[in-house]
Design a protein around this motif. Structure first.
Motif, PDB file in Angstrom:
ATOM      1  N   VAL A  34     -50.231 -62.156   0.305  1.00 27.86           N
ATOM      2  CA  VAL A  34     -48.834 -62.532   0.513  1.00 27.86           C
ATOM      3  C   VAL A  34     -48.372 -61.833   1.782  1.00 27.86           C
ATOM      4  O   VAL A  34     -48.413 -60.606   1.868  1.00 27.86           O
ATOM      5  CB  VAL A  34     -47.950 -62.134  -0.684  1.00 27.86           C
ATOM      6  N   VAL A  35     -47.964 -62.624   2.770  1.00 26.73           N
ATOM      7  CA  VAL A  35     -47.499 -62.081   4.045  1.00 26.73           C
ATOM      8  C   VAL A  35     -45.995 -62.293   4.123  1.00 26.73           C
ATOM      9  O   VAL A  35     -45.519 -63.421   4.043  1.00 26.73           O
ATOM     10  CB  VAL A  35     -48.198 -62.766   5.243  1.00 26.73           C
ATOM     11  N   MET A  36     -45.255 -61.191   4.258  1.00 26.64           N
ATOM     12  CA  MET A  36     -43.790 -61.243   4.389  1.00 26.64           C
ATOM     13  C   MET A  36     -43.397 -60.524   5.670  1.00 26.64           C
ATOM     14  O   MET A  36     -44.087 -59.617   6.107  1.00 26.64           O
ATOM     15  CB  MET A  36     -43.067 -60.501   3.266  1.00 26.64           C
ATOM     16  N   ARG A  37     -42.270 -60.918   6.190  1.00 24.21           N
ATOM     17  CA  ARG A  37     -41.766 -60.184   7.346  1.00 24.21           C
ATOM     18  C   ARG A  37     -40.885 -59.059   6.853  1.00 24.21           C
ATOM     19  O   ARG A  37     -40.296 -59.118   5.781  1.00 24.21           O
ATOM     20  CB  ARG A  37     -41.020 -61.110   8.287  1.00 24.21           C
ATOM     21  N   ALA A  40     -42.659 -61.126  14.478  1.00 27.73           N
ATOM     22  CA  ALA A  40     -43.493 -61.731  15.510  1.00 27.73           C
ATOM     23  C   ALA A  40     -44.961 -61.794  15.123  1.00 27.73           C
ATOM     24  O   ALA A  40     -45.706 -62.625  15.643  1.00 27.73           O
ATOM     25  CB  ALA A  40     -43.332 -60.957  16.815  1.00 27.73           C
ATOM     26  N   MET A  41     -45.399 -60.938  14.205  1.00 23.93           N
ATOM     27  CA  MET A  41     -46.819 -60.898  13.841  1.00 23.93           C
ATOM     28  C   MET A  41     -47.173 -61.749  12.635  1.00 23.93           C
ATOM     29  O   MET A  41     -48.352 -61.932  12.348  1.00 23.93           O
ATOM     30  CB  MET A  41     -47.235 -59.455  13.590  1.00 23.93           C
ATOM     31  N   VAL A  42     -46.188 -62.256  11.927  1.00 27.76           N
ATOM     32  CA  VAL A  42     -46.469 -63.055  10.732  1.00 27.76           C
ATOM     33  C   VAL A  42     -47.303 -64.295  11.065  1.00 27.76           C
ATOM     34  O   VAL A  42     -48.316 -64.548  10.404  1.00 27.76           O
ATOM     35  CB  VAL A  42     -45.161 -63.412   9.985  1.00 27.76           C
ATOM     36  N   PRO A  43     -46.942 -65.092  12.076  1.00 27.30           N
ATOM     37  CA  PRO A  43     -47.778 -66.268  12.374  1.00 27.30           C
ATOM     38  C   PRO A  43     -49.215 -65.897  12.756  1.00 27.30           C
ATOM     39  O   PRO A  43     -50.156 -66.600  12.398  1.00 27.30           O
ATOM     40  CB  PRO A  43     -47.056 -66.943  13.549  1.00 27.30           C
ATOM     41  N   THR A  44     -49.394 -64.776  13.468  1.00 25.81           N
ATOM     42  CA  THR A  44     -50.737 -64.348  13.856  1.00 25.81           C
ATOM     43  C   THR A  44     -51.553 -63.949  12.635  1.00 25.81           C
ATOM     44  O   THR A  44     -52.742 -64.266  12.538  1.00 25.81           O
ATOM     45  CB  THR A  44     -50.648 -63.164  14.840  1.00 25.81           C
ATOM     46  N   LEU A  45     -50.931 -63.247  11.685  1.00 25.24           N
ATOM     47  CA  LEU A  45     -51.631 -62.862  10.458  1.00 25.24           C
ATOM     48  C   LEU A  45     -52.015 -64.084   9.632  1.00 25.24           C
ATOM     49  O   LEU A  45     -53.132 -64.170   9.113  1.00 25.24           O
ATOM     50  CB  LEU A  45     -50.761 -61.920   9.625  1.00 25.24           C
ATOM     51  N   HIS A  48     -52.456 -67.142  10.690  1.00 29.78           N
ATOM     52  CA  HIS A  48     -53.501 -67.873  11.397  1.00 29.78           C
ATOM     53  C   HIS A  48     -54.848 -67.149  11.299  1.00 29.78           C
ATOM     54  O   HIS A  48     -55.897 -67.790  11.240  1.00 29.78           O
ATOM     55  CB  HIS A  48     -53.123 -68.070  12.863  1.00 29.78           C
ATOM     56  N   GLY A  49     -54.835 -65.810  11.271  1.00 28.22           N
ATOM     57  CA  GLY A  49     -56.082 -65.063  11.129  1.00 28.22           C
ATOM     58  C   GLY A  49     -56.723 -65.256   9.770  1.00 28.22           C
ATOM     59  O   GLY A  49     -57.949 -65.291   9.649  1.00 28.22           O
ATOM     60  N   LEU A  50     -55.903 -65.377   8.733  1.00 31.96           N
ATOM     61  CA  LEU A  50     -56.430 -65.566   7.377  1.00 31.96           C
ATOM     62  C   LEU A  50     -56.738 -67.031   7.073  1.00 31.96           C
ATOM     63  O   LEU A  50     -57.644 -67.330   6.299  1.00 31.96           O
ATOM     64  CB  LEU A  50     -55.436 -65.019   6.350  1.00 31.96           C
ATOM     65  N   ALA A  51     -55.950 -67.935   7.646  1.00 31.38           N
ATOM     66  CA  ALA A  51     -56.149 -69.377   7.447  1.00 31.38           C
ATOM     67  C   ALA A  51     -56.127 -70.041   8.820  1.00 31.38           C
ATOM     68  O   ALA A  51     -55.076 -70.490   9.282  1.00 31.38           O
ATOM     69  CB  ALA A  51     -55.055 -69.950   6.557  1.00 31.38           C
ATOM     70  N   PRO A  52     -57.269 -70.100   9.508  1.00 30.98           N
ATOM     71  CA  PRO A  52     -57.301 -70.579  10.891  1.00 30.98           C
ATOM     72  C   PRO A  52     -56.787 -71.995  11.104  1.00 30.98           C
ATOM     73  O   PRO A  52     -56.332 -72.329  12.188  1.00 30.98           O
ATOM     74  CB  PRO A  52     -58.774 -70.489  11.274  1.00 30.98           C
ATOM     75  N   ARG A  53     -56.822 -72.840  10.103  1.00 34.64           N
ATOM     76  CA  ARG A  53     -56.391 -74.230  10.296  1.00 34.64           C
ATOM     77  C   ARG A  53     -54.904 -74.431  10.057  1.00 34.64           C
ATOM     78  O   ARG A  53     -54.414 -75.546  10.112  1.00 34.64           O
ATOM     79  CB  ARG A  53     -57.186 -75.141   9.370  1.00 34.64           C
ATOM     80  N   VAL A  54     -54.172 -73.341   9.771  1.00 36.08           N
ATOM     81  CA  VAL A  54     -52.752 -73.449   9.464  1.00 36.08           C
ATOM     82  C   VAL A  54     -51.948 -72.817  10.596  1.00 36.08           C
ATOM     83  O   VAL A  54     -52.268 -71.734  11.064  1.00 36.08           O
ATOM     84  CB  VAL A  54     -52.421 -72.734   8.128  1.00 36.08           C
ATOM     85  N   THR A  55     -50.894 -73.495  11.007  1.00 34.14           N
ATOM     86  CA  THR A  55     -49.983 -72.957  12.006  1.00 34.14           C
ATOM     87  C   THR A  55     -48.708 -72.548  11.295  1.00 34.14           C
ATOM     88  O   THR A  55     -48.016 -73.375  10.712  1.00 34.14           O
ATOM     89  CB  THR A  55     -49.662 -74.015  13.084  1.00 34.14           C
ATOM     90  N   ALA A  56     -48.416 -71.258  11.328  1.00 34.08           N
ATOM     91  CA  ALA A  56     -47.229 -70.730  10.653  1.00 34.08           C
ATOM     92  C   ALA A  56     -46.071 -70.674  11.632  1.00 34.08           C
ATOM     93  O   ALA A  56     -46.237 -70.377  12.804  1.00 34.08           O
ATOM     94  CB  ALA A  56     -47.512 -69.339  10.109  1.00 34.08           C
ATOM     95  N   THR A  57     -44.886 -70.968  11.127  1.00 35.28           N
ATOM     96  CA  THR A  57     -43.676 -70.865  11.935  1.00 35.28           C
ATOM     97  C   THR A  57     -42.729 -69.904  11.239  1.00 35.28           C
ATOM     98  O   THR A  57     -42.653 -69.853  10.026  1.00 35.28           O
ATOM     99  CB  THR A  57     -42.990 -72.233  12.097  1.00 35.28           C
ATOM    100  N   GLU A  58     -42.027 -69.143  12.024  1.00 37.37           N
ATOM    101  CA  GLU A  58     -41.067 -68.187  11.487  1.00 37.37           C
ATOM    102  C   GLU A  58     -39.674 -68.606  11.894  1.00 37.37           C
ATOM    103  O   GLU A  58     -39.440 -69.055  13.013  1.00 37.37           O
ATOM    104  CB  GLU A  58     -41.347 -66.780  12.030  1.00 37.37           C
ATOM    105  N   THR A  59     -38.749 -68.425  10.999  1.00 36.74           N
ATOM    106  CA  THR A  59     -37.361 -68.723  11.302  1.00 36.74           C
ATOM    107  C   THR A  59     -36.736 -67.534  12.025  1.00 36.74           C
ATOM    108  O   THR A  59     -37.141 -66.395  11.833  1.00 36.74           O
ATOM    109  CB  THR A  59     -36.583 -69.039  10.017  1.00 36.74           C
ATOM    110  N   SER A  60     -35.780 -67.792  12.863  1.00 35.67           N
ATOM    111  CA  SER A  60     -35.101 -66.711  13.570  1.00 35.67           C
ATOM    112  C   SER A  60     -33.865 -66.240  12.812  1.00 35.67           C
ATOM    113  O   SER A  60     -33.198 -65.309  13.240  1.00 35.67           O
ATOM    114  CB  SER A  60     -34.706 -67.177  14.979  1.00 35.67           C
TER     115      SER A  60
END
Length: 183
Positions: free
Chosen positions: A48-51, A138-143, A145-157
């Motif tokens: 589970v990745v949370m900001r 800023a690091m949530v999408p990178t994490l 993508h590192g765990l699930a390479p085929r998924v592009t994560a987007t973060e809300t501002s």
């Protein structure tokens, strides 16, 4: 009488081939069953990745962020984490403080919060476990993508919106991602 023996000789000629073919088919079926059973029993890592809550907030926004942290920890508390990774920022510890108060446990602090090092540590050290990662926005999408390479994560501002990504990383196959958004 001679004709009967001739027909028996022709029929027995194919019997060894039929027996060998049956053995090959049974071995193939046994191998497929064993492979499927092994894949089903392979450990799946749940991450589970949370900001983290934003650190430079006004007092009013900080109370809203703490309320969101309470709701987020209530949602993810049911997972029963084996390990928690966090950045060294105080805002990250504030985000998971309600969870730690309820369940206790230790937090693995990542001083530089290198996403590749966190992903490598999770996949090497925590294989088959349930892991919570609290990182800067800023690091949530990178994490993810590192765990699930085929998924592009987007973060809300929006600082009033809390998002979490639940990633199931099987030992074999592709990772599955579920995006949770708290109101």
């Amino acid at each position: 009488m001679g004709k009967e023996y001739a027909s028996l000789r022709r029929k027995t000629f194919f019997l060894p081939f039929l027996g060998a073919g049956t053995v090959v088919v049974l071995m193939a079926m046994l191998g497929a069953w064993w492979h499927a059973a092994r894949i089903r029993s392979a450990p799946t890592t749940i991450v589970v990745v949370m900001r983290e809550a934003d650190g430079a907030l006004s007092p009013e926004e900080r109370t809203r962020a703490q309320a969101l942290a309470e709701r987020a920890s209530a949602v993810v508390d049911g997972f029963g984490f084996d390990d928690i990774y966090s950045s060294a920022e105080p805002s990250a510890l504030t985000t998971i403080a309600p969870l730690l108060e309820r369940r206790g446990g230790t937090v693995t602090r990542m001083p530089s919060m290198q996403p590749s090092a966190v992903v490598e540590s999770i996949l090497r050290r925590d294989r088959g476990h349930r892991v919570l990662v609290v990182s800067p926005r800023a690091m949530v999408p990178t994490l993810v993508h590192g765990l699930a390479p085929r998924v592009t994560a987007t973060e809300t501002s929006d600082p009033n919106s809390e998002q979490a990504y639940v990633i199931a990383v099987p030992k074999q196959g592709q990772a599955t991602v579920l995006k949770l958004t708290l109101p």
